[in-house]
Each structure stands twice: as structure tokens, then as C-alpha cells.
Design a protein around this motif. Structure first.
Motif, PDB file in Angstrom:
ATOM      1  N   HIS A 185       0.523  -1.343  -0.055  1.00  0.00           N
ATOM      2  CA  HIS A 185      -0.284   0.132  -0.349  1.00  0.00           C
ATOM      3  C   HIS A 185       0.597   1.281  -0.117  1.00  0.00           C
ATOM      4  O   HIS A 185       0.633   1.976  -0.507  1.00  0.00           O
ATOM      5  CB  HIS A 185      -0.530   0.222   1.385  1.00  0.00           C
ATOM      6  N   VAL A 186       2.365   1.158   0.353  1.00  0.00           N
ATOM      7  CA  VAL A 186       2.869   2.300   0.811  1.00  0.00           C
ATOM      8  C   VAL A 186       3.198   2.570  -0.604  1.00  0.00           C
ATOM      9  O   VAL A 186       3.132   4.052  -1.028  1.00  0.00           O
ATOM     10  CB  VAL A 186       4.399   2.174   1.903  1.00  0.00           C
ATOM     11  N   VAL A 187       3.816   1.716  -1.017  1.00  0.00           N
ATOM     12  CA  VAL A 187       4.284   1.569  -2.115  1.00  0.00           C
ATOM     13  C   VAL A 187       3.668   2.054  -3.389  1.00  0.00           C
ATOM     14  O   VAL A 187       3.719   3.363  -4.242  1.00  0.00           O
ATOM     15  CB  VAL A 187       4.949   0.519  -3.189  1.00  0.00           C
ATOM     16  N   ALA A 188       2.073   1.555  -3.323  1.00  0.00           N
ATOM     17  CA  ALA A 188       0.998   2.497  -4.060  1.00  0.00           C
ATOM     18  C   ALA A 188       0.901   3.875  -3.920  1.00  0.00           C
ATOM     19  O   ALA A 188       0.384   4.985  -4.714  1.00  0.00           O
ATOM     20  CB  ALA A 188       0.024   1.492  -4.525  1.00  0.00           C
ATOM     21  N   ALA A 189       0.618   3.888  -2.558  1.00  0.00           N
ATOM     22  CA  ALA A 189       0.631   5.496  -1.753  1.00  0.00           C
ATOM     23  C   ALA A 189       1.634   6.333  -2.359  1.00  0.00           C
ATOM     24  O   ALA A 189       1.183   7.844  -2.376  1.00  0.00           O
ATOM     25  CB  ALA A 189      -0.048   5.331  -0.686  1.00  0.00           C
ATOM     26  N   GLY A 190       2.864   5.557  -2.323  1.00  0.00           N
ATOM     27  CA  GLY A 190       3.870   7.365  -2.363  1.00  0.00           C
ATOM     28  C   GLY A 190       4.100   7.399  -1.339  1.00  0.00           C
ATOM     29  O   GLY A 190       5.331   8.520  -1.499  1.00  0.00           O
ATOM     30  N   GLY A 191       3.864   6.684  -0.232  1.00  0.00           N
ATOM     31  CA  GLY A 191       4.638   6.677   1.401  1.00  0.00           C
ATOM     32  C   GLY A 191       3.545   6.866   1.967  1.00  0.00           C
ATOM     33  O   GLY A 191       2.732   6.358   2.116  1.00  0.00           O
ATOM     34  N   VAL A 192       4.356   6.361   3.335  1.00  0.00           N
ATOM     35  CA  VAL A 192       3.530   5.415   4.697  1.00  0.00           C
ATOM     36  C   VAL A 192       2.394   6.706   5.339  1.00  0.00           C
ATOM     37  O   VAL A 192       1.138   6.186   5.529  1.00  0.00           O
ATOM     38  CB  VAL A 192       4.620   4.856   5.804  1.00  0.00           C
ATOM     39  N   VAL A 193       3.392   7.442   5.353  1.00  0.00           N
ATOM     40  CA  VAL A 193       1.968   9.074   5.603  1.00  0.00           C
ATOM     41  C   VAL A 193       1.218   9.334   5.016  1.00  0.00           C
ATOM     42  O   VAL A 193      -0.288   9.004   5.001  1.00  0.00           O
ATOM     43  CB  VAL A 193       2.862   9.782   6.516  1.00  0.00           C
ATOM     44  N   GLU A 194       1.987   9.025   3.526  1.00  0.00           N
ATOM     45  CA  GLU A 194       0.102   8.967   2.392  1.00  0.00           C
ATOM     46  C   GLU A 194      -0.631   7.860   2.598  1.00  0.00           C
ATOM     47  O   GLU A 194      -1.952   8.305   2.261  1.00  0.00           O
ATOM     48  CB  GLU A 194       0.883   9.198   1.618  1.00  0.00           C
ATOM     49  N   ALA A 195      -0.515   6.895   2.475  1.00  0.00           N
ATOM     50  CA  ALA A 195      -1.291   5.694   2.584  1.00  0.00           C
ATOM     51  C   ALA A 195      -2.022   5.819   3.457  1.00  0.00           C
ATOM     52  O   ALA A 195      -3.499   5.800   3.530  1.00  0.00           O
ATOM     53  CB  ALA A 195      -0.077   4.810   2.652  1.00  0.00           C
ATOM     54  N   PHE A 196      -1.444   5.841   5.359  1.00  0.00           N
ATOM     55  CA  PHE A 196      -2.440   6.411   6.103  1.00  0.00           C
ATOM     56  C   PHE A 196      -3.475   6.706   6.429  1.00  0.00           C
ATOM     57  O   PHE A 196      -4.344   7.452   5.917  1.00  0.00           O
ATOM     58  CB  PHE A 196      -1.499   6.767   6.945  1.00  0.00           C
ATOM     59  N   GLU A 197      -3.012   8.528   5.208  1.00  0.00           N
ATOM     60  CA  GLU A 197      -4.025   9.452   5.776  1.00  0.00           C
ATOM     61  C   GLU A 197      -4.436   9.381   4.367  1.00  0.00           C
ATOM     62  O   GLU A 197      -5.851   9.491   4.900  1.00  0.00           O
ATOM     63  CB  GLU A 197      -3.128  10.987   4.960  1.00  0.00           C
ATOM     64  N   ALA A 198      -5.035   8.984   3.669  1.00  0.00           N
ATOM     65  CA  ALA A 198      -5.642   8.228   2.195  1.00  0.00           C
ATOM     66  C   ALA A 198      -6.712   7.457   3.332  1.00  0.00           C
ATOM     67  O   ALA A 198      -8.178   7.703   2.577  1.00  0.00           O
ATOM     68  CB  ALA A 198      -4.966   7.988   0.950  1.00  0.00           C
ATOM     69  N   LEU A 199      -6.762   6.114   3.581  1.00  0.00           N
ATOM     70  CA  LEU A 199      -7.141   5.455   4.222  1.00  0.00           C
ATOM     71  C   LEU A 199      -7.728   6.638   5.165  1.00  0.00           C
ATOM     72  O   LEU A 199      -8.365   5.992   5.533  1.00  0.00           O
ATOM     73  CB  LEU A 199      -6.595   4.669   4.946  1.00  0.00           C
ATOM     74  N   ARG A 200      -7.419   7.111   6.413  1.00  0.00           N
ATOM     75  CA  ARG A 200      -8.521   7.885   6.841  1.00  0.00           C
ATOM     76  C   ARG A 200      -9.273   8.991   7.202  1.00  0.00           C
ATOM     77  O   ARG A 200     -10.251   8.868   6.624  1.00  0.00           O
ATOM     78  CB  ARG A 200      -7.075   8.425   8.295  1.00  0.00           C
ATOM     79  N   LYS A 201      -8.758   9.165   5.336  1.00  0.00           N
ATOM     80  CA  LYS A 201      -9.820  10.536   5.012  1.00  0.00           C
ATOM     81  C   LYS A 201     -11.025   9.206   5.005  1.00  0.00           C
ATOM     82  O   LYS A 201     -12.560   9.618   4.588  1.00  0.00           O
ATOM     83  CB  LYS A 201      -8.897  10.906   3.782  1.00  0.00           C
ATOM     84  N   ALA A 202     -11.319   7.906   3.911  1.00  0.00           N
ATOM     85  CA  ALA A 202     -12.062   7.187   3.118  1.00  0.00           C
ATOM     86  C   ALA A 202     -12.699   6.525   4.360  1.00  0.00           C
ATOM     87  O   ALA A 202     -13.810   6.548   3.699  1.00  0.00           O
ATOM     88  CB  ALA A 202     -10.689   6.603   2.086  1.00  0.00           C
ATOM     89  N   ARG A 203     -12.213   5.918   4.666  1.00  0.00           N
ATOM     90  CA  ARG A 203     -12.844   5.892   6.204  1.00  0.00           C
ATOM     91  C   ARG A 203     -12.518   5.666   7.469  1.00  0.00           C
ATOM     92  O   ARG A 203     -12.222   5.070   8.093  1.00  0.00           O
ATOM     93  CB  ARG A 203     -12.487   4.086   5.919  1.00  0.00           C
ATOM     94  N   PRO A 204     -12.909   6.849   7.993  1.00  0.00           N
ATOM     95  CA  PRO A 204     -12.889   7.868   8.854  1.00  0.00           C
ATOM     96  C   PRO A 204     -12.503   6.954  10.349  1.00  0.00           C
ATOM     97  O   PRO A 204     -13.088   7.024  11.512  1.00  0.00           O
ATOM     98  CB  PRO A 204     -13.304   8.904   9.400  1.00  0.00           C
ATOM     99  N   GLU A 205     -14.355   6.315  10.035  1.00  0.00           N
ATOM    100  CA  GLU A 205     -14.819   5.237  11.064  1.00  0.00           C
ATOM    101  C   GLU A 205     -13.722   4.202  11.607  1.00  0.00           C
ATOM    102  O   GLU A 205     -14.158   3.657  13.162  1.00  0.00           O
ATOM    103  CB  GLU A 205     -16.570   4.999  10.816  1.00  0.00           C
ATOM    104  N   LEU A 206     -13.223   3.741  10.095  1.00  0.00           N
ATOM    105  CA  LEU A 206     -12.364   2.771  11.001  1.00  0.00           C
ATOM    106  C   LEU A 206     -11.296   2.152  11.855  1.00  0.00           C
ATOM    107  O   LEU A 206     -10.730   3.552  12.004  1.00  0.00           O
ATOM    108  CB  LEU A 206     -11.807   1.835   9.349  1.00  0.00           C
ATOM    109  N   PRO A 207     -10.920   1.458  12.667  1.00  0.00           N
ATOM    110  CA  PRO A 207      -9.731   1.626  12.945  1.00  0.00           C
ATOM    111  C   PRO A 207      -8.549   1.146  11.826  1.00  0.00           C
ATOM    112  O   PRO A 207      -9.264   0.725  12.175  1.00  0.00           O
ATOM    113  CB  PRO A 207      -9.527   0.451  14.280  1.00  0.00           C
TER     114      PRO A 207
END
Length: 302
Positions: A185-207
Motif C-alpha cells: 500500500h505504501v508503494v502504491a500511495a507514494g509513502g507510508v504517511v500518504e497511505a495512512f492519511e488516504a485511508l483515514r480520509k476514505a474510512r474515518p470510522e475504521l481503526p
């Protein structure tokens, strides 16, 4: 042969298992054995009216798991006519000679169902026993032993249940009930922080858990607000450093850390003593040996 008695269904539900799911697993197994009709050997050698009592007995020490599941096999195959006594409770430690389950009913039903019951009971008890070894190894450290999604297709809920019977805790059940940012996911998103923030934005309710493979990645994901971080293939020294760095993260408090990646039982204590919160072990489910359990008919008069 597809419905459970209310008592059996309640026992499964009380264990946290979906009775309909358990029925589907059992029926799939029975269908394999009965694909070409009834048990040929049993039909030829056992009178239709014969009855028997079988004890399901541990032949090695371990932890019981799946006793109500094995009971459900005989409830289904006998259409509720078998008398099933659950002697051991799931999570009990058992020794050689410990009886887990006793079944009285039609001899044909007992012989037809015993392998399905044993396959499930031996496997689930093996998972619970393996988990208990890890749990015992880290006792007193505060670290919890956690499973993974490295489960047998179709048996995930049962195997994760067995982990709980052994004293472990469950990771996510599916790909959608929690997020886990991994290296691809990190490779696909361009970085670990970028991947985390993309997921949090898309699914804020998920742990959300974030996997890192270097200490250099840790400050960034802490600053981004990650509350659970997986330390992939870290040495104990690097785990200890991660615990220290995380403890200084005042913005979000004590972020939880999980150790993962090729860990073995002889390393468990040293890993737990680094201060990590979780130790995830794929081998709990993908490599657990069975617990040896046998089905023995009682002699007449006993």
C-alpha cells in the motif's frame, strides 16, 4: 440434517460462534464423506438399530477448543437423537486421558460423524494449545498474543475462536472491519504517511494500523496520528527503541505497538520484554499441530 437443536445452537452462540456458520462448515465436511451415499462399511457391518457410547479423549496435554462444534456434528447427523455430554469446556487445559465429549446414540451415526468431529476438535484444540504456549511464554509482561489472517479458507472464525480459547486476542476478521497499511500500500500511495492519511480520509470510522519496516518511518506516522503501529521484522533492540520513541509522543499519548515477522516461540519472552503491546503470530493458525484426540467406544456394560 441441517438444523441444530436449541440447546446446541445456544451453546455455540454462547461461545461467540454463529450457529449457521458452524452448520455450513460441518455440512461441507459431511458432504465430502457422504458424496457417494452412506458410509458403505458402517452400513454393511452395523445393524440399523444398534446403539453405542463414544468418549472423545485427549491423548496428549493441551487446551480444549471446539467441544460444542464437535457436539453439533452429532446433533446434525443424528437429527437431534444423540445424547451429547460436553465434559470439558473450551479453554480448559487437558491431560492424556481427559474426556472432552461423550456421545450416546445410533452406532451408525457415531461412526459416520466421528471423523468430521475429530478433524474439527483436534485442529481447533491444536490452535488453542499452540496459542497457550505463546501466552504462557509472555505471562507477566503485559504483551498480548495476536493472530493474523493466515487462516484456513472457510475456517477463519473457528480458528480465531480457538485462539481466544488459548488466551490470545484477535486481529481483524476481514479486510473491511479494520484498516492495515502494509508495504505494498505504501508503494502504491507514494509513502507510508500518504497511505495512512488516504485511508483515514476514505474510512474515518475504521481503526487503522500502519506497518513500518524502519525506525525512520516512526516519527512521521506518529505525527500523522497513527494509534497502532506494526513493527515488521524489527530486532528486539529496534523494538525497544520504537517503544521509547513512542512513549515520548505527547500529541496522541501512548500509541500501541505490535511486533510481527518470523517470530518463534523461543523469542517470545525477549520480544515481550521490549515493551510492545502485541505480538502477532501467523503460526498460531497456519502451522499449529493438531492436539491428538481419539474416539473410543465403550465396552458393553461400562
Amino acid at each position: 440434517m441441517s438444523s441444530l437443536s436449541p440447546e446446541t445452537a445456544k451453546a455455540l452462540a454462547d461461545a461467540g460462534l454463529d450457529p449457521d456458520y458452524v452448520v455450513s462448515v460441518i455440512m461441507m465436511a459431511l458432504d465430502e464423506d457422504l458424496a457417494d451415499g452412506p458410509d458403505a462399511t458402517t452400513e454393511a457391518t452395523v445393524p440399523a438399530a444398534a446403539t453405542a457410547t463414544a468418549d472423545f479423549t485427549a491423548r496428549a496435554a493441551g487446551v480444549a477448543a471446539g467441544v460444542p462444534v464437535a457436539a453439533a456434528v452429532f446433533d446434525l447427523i443424528s437429527q437431534g437423537t444423540a445424547k451429547v455430554t460436553r465434559v470439558a469446556r473450551d479453554g480448559d487445559r487437558v491431560e492424556p486421558g481427559s474426556v472432552l465429549l461423550t456421545v450416546t446414540g445410533g452406532t451408525r451415526d457415531l461412526l459416520t460423524g466421528e471423523r468430521t468431529a475429530l478433524n474439527l476438535l483436534c485442529h481447533l484444540s491444536g490452535v488453542a494449545s499452540q496459542t497457550r504456549l505463546w501466552v504462557d511464554a509472555v505471562e507477566g509482561t503485559g504483551a498480548k498474543i495476536r493472530d493474523t489472517r493466515k487462516t484456513t479458507p472457510g475456517l477463519r472464525a473457528l480458528e480465531k475462536y480457538a485462539v481466544r480459547c488459548g488466551g490470545g486476542v484477535n486481529h481483524r476478521m476481514s479486510l473491511s472491519d479494520a484498516g492495515l497499511v502494509k508495504d505494498n500500500h505504501v508503494v502504491a500511495a507514494g509513502g507510508v504517511v500518504e497511505a495512512f492519511e488516504a485511508l483515514r480520509k476514505a474510512r474515518p470510522e475504521l481503526p487503522i494500523e500502519v506497518e513500518i519496516d524502519s525506525l525512520d518511518q516512526l516519527p512521521g506516522v506518529l505525527a500523522a496520528g497513527a494509534e497502532l503501529i506494526l513493527l515488521d521484522n524489527f530486532t528486539p533492540e529496534r523494538m525497544r527503541a520504537a517503544v521509547q520513541i513512542t512513549g515520548r509522543n505527547e500529541l496522541y499519548g501512548r500509541t500501541r505497538l505490535e511486533a510481527s515477522g518470523g517470530l518463534t516461540l523461543d523469542q517470545a519472552r525477549a520480544v515481550a520484554e521490549t515493551g510492545v503491546d502485541y505480538i502477532s503470530v501467523g503460526a498460531l493458525t497456519h502451522s499449529a499441530p493438531i492436539l491428538d484426540i481419539g474416539s473410543d467406544f465403550r465396552e458393553e456394560g461400562k
